[in-house]
Write a protein that holds these residues in place. Structure first.
Motif, PDB file in Angstrom:
ATOM      1  N   GLY B  44      68.655  50.028  45.501  1.00 31.36           N
ATOM      2  CA  GLY B  44      67.885  48.782  45.482  1.00 31.36           C
ATOM      3  C   GLY B  44      66.995  48.680  44.254  1.00 31.36           C
ATOM      4  N   HIS B  45      66.305  49.757  43.935  1.00 31.01           N
ATOM      5  CA  HIS B  45      65.402  49.729  42.768  1.00 31.01           C
ATOM      6  C   HIS B  45      66.192  49.547  41.475  1.00 31.01           C
ATOM      7  CE1 HIS B  45      61.760  50.418  44.925  1.00 31.01           C
ATOM      8  NE2 HIS B  45      62.198  51.538  45.468  1.00 31.01           N
ATOM      9  N   ARG B  46      67.354  50.221  41.397  1.00 31.38           N
ATOM     10  CA  ARG B  46      68.170  50.093  40.180  1.00 31.38           C
ATOM     11  C   ARG B  46      68.661  48.658  40.015  1.00 31.38           C
ATOM     12  NH1 ARG B  46      72.238  54.317  41.645  1.00 31.38           N
ATOM     13  NH2 ARG B  46      73.465  53.719  39.845  1.00 31.38           N
ATOM     14  N   GLY B  55      77.196  42.446  42.023  1.00 28.80           N
ATOM     15  CA  GLY B  55      78.516  42.843  42.515  1.00 28.80           C
ATOM     16  C   GLY B  55      78.669  44.347  42.690  1.00 28.80           C
ATOM     17  N   GLU B  56      77.737  45.117  42.172  1.00 33.06           N
ATOM     18  CA  GLU B  56      77.833  46.575  42.272  1.00 33.06           C
ATOM     19  C   GLU B  56      77.114  47.129  43.510  1.00 33.06           C
ATOM     20  OE1 GLU B  56      77.869  48.555  38.013  1.00 33.06           O
ATOM     21  OE2 GLU B  56      76.408  46.915  38.075  1.00 33.06           O
ATOM     22  N   LEU B  57      76.350  46.256  44.192  1.00 31.73           N
ATOM     23  CA  LEU B  57      75.548  46.741  45.322  1.00 31.73           C
ATOM     24  C   LEU B  57      76.410  47.303  46.451  1.00 31.73           C
ATOM     25  CD1 LEU B  57      72.716  44.054  45.637  1.00 31.73           C
ATOM     26  CD2 LEU B  57      72.486  46.444  44.956  1.00 31.73           C
ATOM     27  N   GLU B  60      78.321  50.523  45.554  1.00 34.45           N
ATOM     28  CA  GLU B  60      77.403  51.674  45.439  1.00 34.45           C
ATOM     29  C   GLU B  60      77.011  52.172  46.825  1.00 34.45           C
ATOM     30  OE1 GLU B  60      75.741  53.571  43.016  1.00 34.45           O
ATOM     31  OE2 GLU B  60      77.278  52.803  41.644  1.00 34.45           O
ATOM     32  N   ALA B  61      76.658  51.238  47.703  1.00 39.55           N
ATOM     33  CA  ALA B  61      76.253  51.623  49.066  1.00 39.55           C
ATOM     34  C   ALA B  61      77.455  52.186  49.829  1.00 39.55           C
ATOM     35  CB  ALA B  61      75.669  50.421  49.805  1.00 39.55           C
ATOM     36  N   GLY B  62      78.654  51.691  49.497  1.00 36.41           N
ATOM     37  CA  GLY B  62      79.869  52.098  50.201  1.00 36.41           C
ATOM     38  C   GLY B  62      80.373  53.481  49.835  1.00 36.41           C
ATOM     39  N   ARG B  63      79.707  54.146  48.911  1.00 35.14           N
ATOM     40  CA  ARG B  63      80.130  55.511  48.568  1.00 35.14           C
ATOM     41  C   ARG B  63      79.901  56.477  49.728  1.00 35.14           C
ATOM     42  NH1 ARG B  63      78.351  57.148  42.514  1.00 35.14           N
ATOM     43  NH2 ARG B  63      79.199  55.345  41.416  1.00 35.14           N
ATOM     44  N   GLY B  75      68.597  51.572  53.917  1.00 29.98           N
ATOM     45  CA  GLY B  75      67.595  51.820  52.867  1.00 29.98           C
ATOM     46  C   GLY B  75      67.661  50.767  51.783  1.00 29.98           C
ATOM     47  N   LEU B  76      68.872  50.432  51.387  1.00 30.36           N
ATOM     48  CA  LEU B  76      69.066  49.418  50.348  1.00 30.36           C
ATOM     49  C   LEU B  76      68.550  48.061  50.809  1.00 30.36           C
ATOM     50  CD1 LEU B  76      70.349  48.074  47.844  1.00 30.36           C
ATOM     51  CD2 LEU B  76      72.562  48.207  48.982  1.00 30.36           C
ATOM     52  N   VAL B  77      68.931  47.687  52.017  1.00 28.22           N
ATOM     53  CA  VAL B  77      68.530  46.381  52.554  1.00 28.22           C
ATOM     54  C   VAL B  77      67.006  46.326  52.728  1.00 28.22           C
ATOM     55  CG1 VAL B  77      68.678  44.930  54.629  1.00 28.22           C
ATOM     56  CG2 VAL B  77      70.755  45.892  53.628  1.00 28.22           C
ATOM     57  N   GLY B  78      66.433  47.431  53.188  1.00 27.96           N
ATOM     58  CA  GLY B  78      64.973  47.485  53.363  1.00 27.96           C
ATOM     59  C   GLY B  78      64.257  47.320  52.028  1.00 27.96           C
ATOM     60  N   CYS B  79      64.803  47.966  51.016  1.00 23.35           N
ATOM     61  CA  CYS B  79      64.182  47.878  49.677  1.00 23.35           C
ATOM     62  C   CYS B  79      64.234  46.439  49.169  1.00 23.35           C
ATOM     63  CB  CYS B  79      64.922  48.818  48.724  1.00 23.35           C
ATOM     64  SG  CYS B  79      64.431  48.634  47.019  1.00 23.35           S
TER      65      CYS B  79
END
Lengths: 219, 191
Positions: B44-46, B55-57, B60-63, B75-79
């Motif tokens: 999220g910060h990046r 388009g990379e979100l 990246e999360a799907g790794r 964590g990403l959604v919260g950020c």
């Protein structure tokens, strides 16, 4: 040095870099003064006690430095503002343009008021015109006292030269426009921000005009 | 006899582990949360800093897969939802675009419209508040003999303005939280 009633200049004559200062005496209620650009507290390379020298000069003119009620900064560079942090601790208010506010904060200072293009009225009867003069810094201002045709130019104009525009936020085109605006004023006393190759205090209408003419020829 | 008395480092470690109390399911979940949530927040910060494109979100999360993947996404959604603040509209709009993309909606006109309306109302009210408080600040400067068209009070340092602004933010917070919560729910469930 008292130039005439209410106007004193303090020209830096140390070996290190520091700015010229000036003071409008007794223009605030209670006979308080307005100081413009106190400069360094101590100069960075040679450790000269710049603020103490300035305050000693003010005392020599028969004025009380503790009666400085307002410090105006032409811009936020350290060689103009450092002493303001100390004067603010002694109770003086500090003013500069909003766009240089962040530079002053980095020195540990906080503005009490911002100044923008317009008229500054002190104690209801003393008037200074504030000109936003970007180019050397984004929030550079110059002060014009129309009654006595005095221009305090900060680092826009020096004797036969101009301020640098390679600092962050500097802009040569803006500096030229700022100087053109100053050159159109009726000025008899021009105080420059530094004593580069000259005291930095240019006196007399013709000499001031000649300085602007030469600068604008090559700028 | 001697051989029995000498234990390898591995044996010693295993012995110590066997003496540790068993972790409960909640404790294991808590540990996994501590381990994986920061990974999602870092994505999220990046993104908010412009290092990642919208388009990379999801890739990246799907790794990460399974439970870990769900925690990373949370964590990403919260950020991103935390970055939806009225005082930082540029970052908020980027966060909103990221959440809409994670929800797989492509273009969520309703969310953008709700955000735009909230921001518009807030900025209007804040400008009015600043003007109202500036009048008082100008009077205080005038009492010191300082006035004129060149004078601009520093509202950020004005106690009255700061207090009134904090109250205004509190007033807008429930509506803002409803928007955040909706976007959060949609972005988490889509994963």
């Amino acid at each position: 040095m008292k130039v005439f009633d209410r106007f004193h200049v303090y020209l830096w004559n140390g070996r290190d870099n520091n700015c010229n200062s000036c003071l409008f005496a007794g223009v605030l209620p209670g006979g308080k003064h307005v100081l413009v650009d106190p400069g360094h507290f101590v100069t960075p390379a040679m450790g000269e006690s710049a603020l103490e020298r300035l305050l000693a000069g003010i005392r020599r003119d028969g004025l009380d430095p503790s009666a400085i009620g307002l410090v105006i900064l032409t811009h936020g560079h350290p060689d103009h503002v450092e002493g303001a942090v100390d004067l603010a601790r002694l109770g003086a208010k500090v003013a500069l343009h909003r766009e240089d506010g962040e530079l002053f904060r980095r020195m540990g200072g906080e503005a009490d008021l911002y100044l923008q293009d317009g008229t500054l009225e002190l104690d209801g009867e003393f008037r200074l015109d504030v000109l936003h003069s970007p180019g050397h810094s984004p929030g550079h201002i110059t002060l014009y006292w129309p009654e006595r045709k005095v221009l305090v130019a900060g680092d826009c104009v020096f004797y036969r030269s101009t301020g640098r525009t390679d600092f962050p936020g500097g802009d040569a085109g803006q500096l030229r426009r700022s100087i053109e605006r100053m050159a159109a004023l009726d000025v008899e006393e021009l105080l420059c921000g530094h004593p580069y190759g000259h005291s930095g205090f240019i006196r007399g209408r013709e000499e001031v005009r000649e300085n602007f003419r030469i600068i604008l020829t090559y700028l | 006899m001697e051989e029995e008395g000498i234990k390898s480092a591995l044996e010693l470690a295993m012995e110590r582990v066997s003496k540790l109390p068993e972790l409960s399911a909640e404790e294991i979940a808590e540990q996994r949360e501590k381990e994986y949530r920061p990974l999602g927040e870092a994505i999220g910060h990046r993104y908010l800093e412009g290092i990642l494109a919208v388009g990379e979100l999801a890739p990246e999360a799907g790794r990460h897969e399974g439970d870990s993947g769900r925690i990373v996404r949370r964590g990403l959604v919260g950020c991103l939802s935390g970055a939806i603040e009225l005082e930082k509209p540029a970052a908020a709009e980027r966060a909103l675009a990221g959440l809409v993309a994670l929800a797989g909606k492509g273009d969520d006109g309703a969310a953008a419209s709700d955000w735009g309306r909230l921001l518009g109302e807030y900025e209007e009210r804040r400008a009015a508040l600043a003007e109202e408080q500036a009048a008082g600040a100008r009077l205080r400067l005038a009492a010191l003999g300082i006035s004129g068209s060149a004078v601009v009070p520093v509202m950020e340092r004005d106690e009255g303005y700061r207090t009134a602004l904090a109250a205004l933010r509190r007033e807008f917070e429930p509506a803002l939280e409803r928007l955040r919560s909706r976007l959060r729910r949609e972005a988490e469930t889509a994963g």
